[in-house]
Design an enzyme around this catalytic site. Structure first.
Site, short mmCIF file in Angstrom:
data_model
loop_
_atom_site.label_atom_id
_atom_site.label_comp_id
_atom_site.label_asym_id
_atom_site.label_seq_id
_atom_site.Cartn_x
_atom_site.Cartn_y
_atom_site.Cartn_z
N ASP A 84 0.86 -1.18 0.00
CA ASP A 84 0.00 0.00 0.00
C ASP A 84 0.90 1.24 0.00
OD1 ASP A 84 -2.33 1.44 -0.12
OD2 ASP A 84 -3.19 0.65 1.72
N VAL A 87 0.55 4.11 2.00
CA VAL A 87 0.80 4.75 3.29
C VAL A 87 0.15 3.95 4.41
CG1 VAL A 87 -1.21 6.30 3.11
CG2 VAL A 87 0.71 6.94 4.59
N ASP A 88 0.84 3.88 5.52
CA ASP A 88 0.28 3.31 6.74
C ASP A 88 -0.06 4.48 7.65
OD1 ASP A 88 -0.31 2.12 9.12
OD2 ASP A 88 1.60 1.04 9.32
N ASP A 89 -1.33 4.81 7.69
CA ASP A 89 -1.80 5.95 8.48
C ASP A 89 -2.30 5.41 9.83
OD1 ASP A 89 -2.86 8.27 9.45
OD2 ASP A 89 -4.20 8.67 7.79
N PRO A 101 2.23 12.15 -5.91
CA PRO A 101 2.25 12.79 -7.24
C PRO A 101 1.02 12.46 -8.07
CG PRO A 101 3.85 10.97 -7.11
CD PRO A 101 3.37 11.22 -5.72
#
Lengths: 210, 210
Positions: A115, A117-119, A191
């Site tokens: 994935d 991002v690990d938020d 981006p």
């Protein structure tokens, strides 16, 4: 200035972070048999990291996409991923239907889940838990309990913040949770969402993320 | 110099070509209900074009990935995509299993099929033919023959060369085949395969593909 609160990331930066992590995976002799990209955010890093996990002369590592979205479960509209009451909804799942000859299931495979991002960790937790459950079920059904399946996770960025849920302790402790970069809890601007990609890239360069 | 034979494409160039095509689609009032990315090459343009097809305040357009690979069907090992005897193998197919409440099938939808390059047209032909067949079958089964399903194709590059197979005449004539650029039959070097992305980007800029 609102610019300073945003963390701009260029495509080339994403590329280099995927490449770096691939090298680490290969150095550990842990090349995956299959890459599972979590759609939408994981599709781009999944495709990029595949290039660098490939060994010359061998076939491309297959990519499967799974679609997971975080939805509001209480009808509120604002808020980021942190909002209370988010739930994960599957929009696509694994399908080996057409590939049964070569690849019947995840049983006994090295599986790399990707994935961007690990938020809050919610989506990754869901993916790992559900995939593990599915494999265990299949192992019982097929009486193939002696074939260990090894899950790893790759994210471009891990946000340094308390997580709502966790990943298996064994995955974290054995280095099979791979975040190319750990970043402060800021607004990451990837981006692929940029209206003006030249300006976006300029800002990413200024910030050193190119 | 071998460099002049290769056509280097930067990520930012890919981004701009997706953005340009999205604007054309929106100007024609043909925003898709679903995007189908052909894995691996179509995953990146599928994710990028989604950003620019999104209307503010509305949900993201769902992406489904389908996996299609061209394999040698006669055991030969060399040759590019042009080699005789390539066949398409499905590695993943549509799955609405988890999403039935919102999205039961492609019937009556605008469907945008995305890949990175149209070389011999073999993969696109397979995708369009099989998806159309599947929808027609479902329409008969469900007695929903009066809901037209509209397929479009988006590729970043179309190679200007004779094609081995064709796409439906109606798609081509009604402008639903969208190639952001038509290029000579050269070696396209996409950024996601670049060992040295800075050097790759430099060459792409020199060639005007940035």
């Amino acid at each position: 200035m609102s610019e300073v609160e945003k963390y701009y990331i260029s495509y080339n930066n994403v590329h280099k972070l995927c490449q770096k992590t691939a090298k680490e995976i290969l150095a550990r002799n842990e090349r995956p048999d299959i890459i599972i990209g979590i759609s939408g955010g994981g599709l781009i890093p999944a495709r990029i990291i595949r290039s660098f996990l490939k060994v010359k002369g061998e076939k491309n590592i297959p990519i499967q996409a799974i679609g997971l979205s975080l939805y509001e479960s209480m009808g509120s509209t604002g808020g980021g991923e942190e909002a209370i009451g988010k739930e994960v909804v599957r929009t696509q799942w694994l399908d080996f239907g057409a590939l049964k000859e070569h690849f019947d299931s995840l049983i006994g495979k090295r599986v790399l889940i990707v994935d961007e991002v690990d938020d809050t960790r919610t989506t990754l937790h869901y993916a790992v838990t559900e995939l593990e459950k599915e494999v265990q079920h299949q192992q019982k059904m097929l009486n193939r309990l002696d074939e260990p399946t090894i899950f790893s996770v790759f994210v471009i960025h891990n946000k340094d913040k308390p997580k709502k849920v966790d990943l298996p302790r064994e995955m974290l402790e054995s280095g099979r949770y791979l975040a190319a970069e750990t970043v402060p809890d800021e607004w990451l601007v990837y981006p692929w969402d940029a209206e003006d990609i030249d300006e976006h890239t300029r800002l990413a360069k200024l910030q050193g993320h190119d």
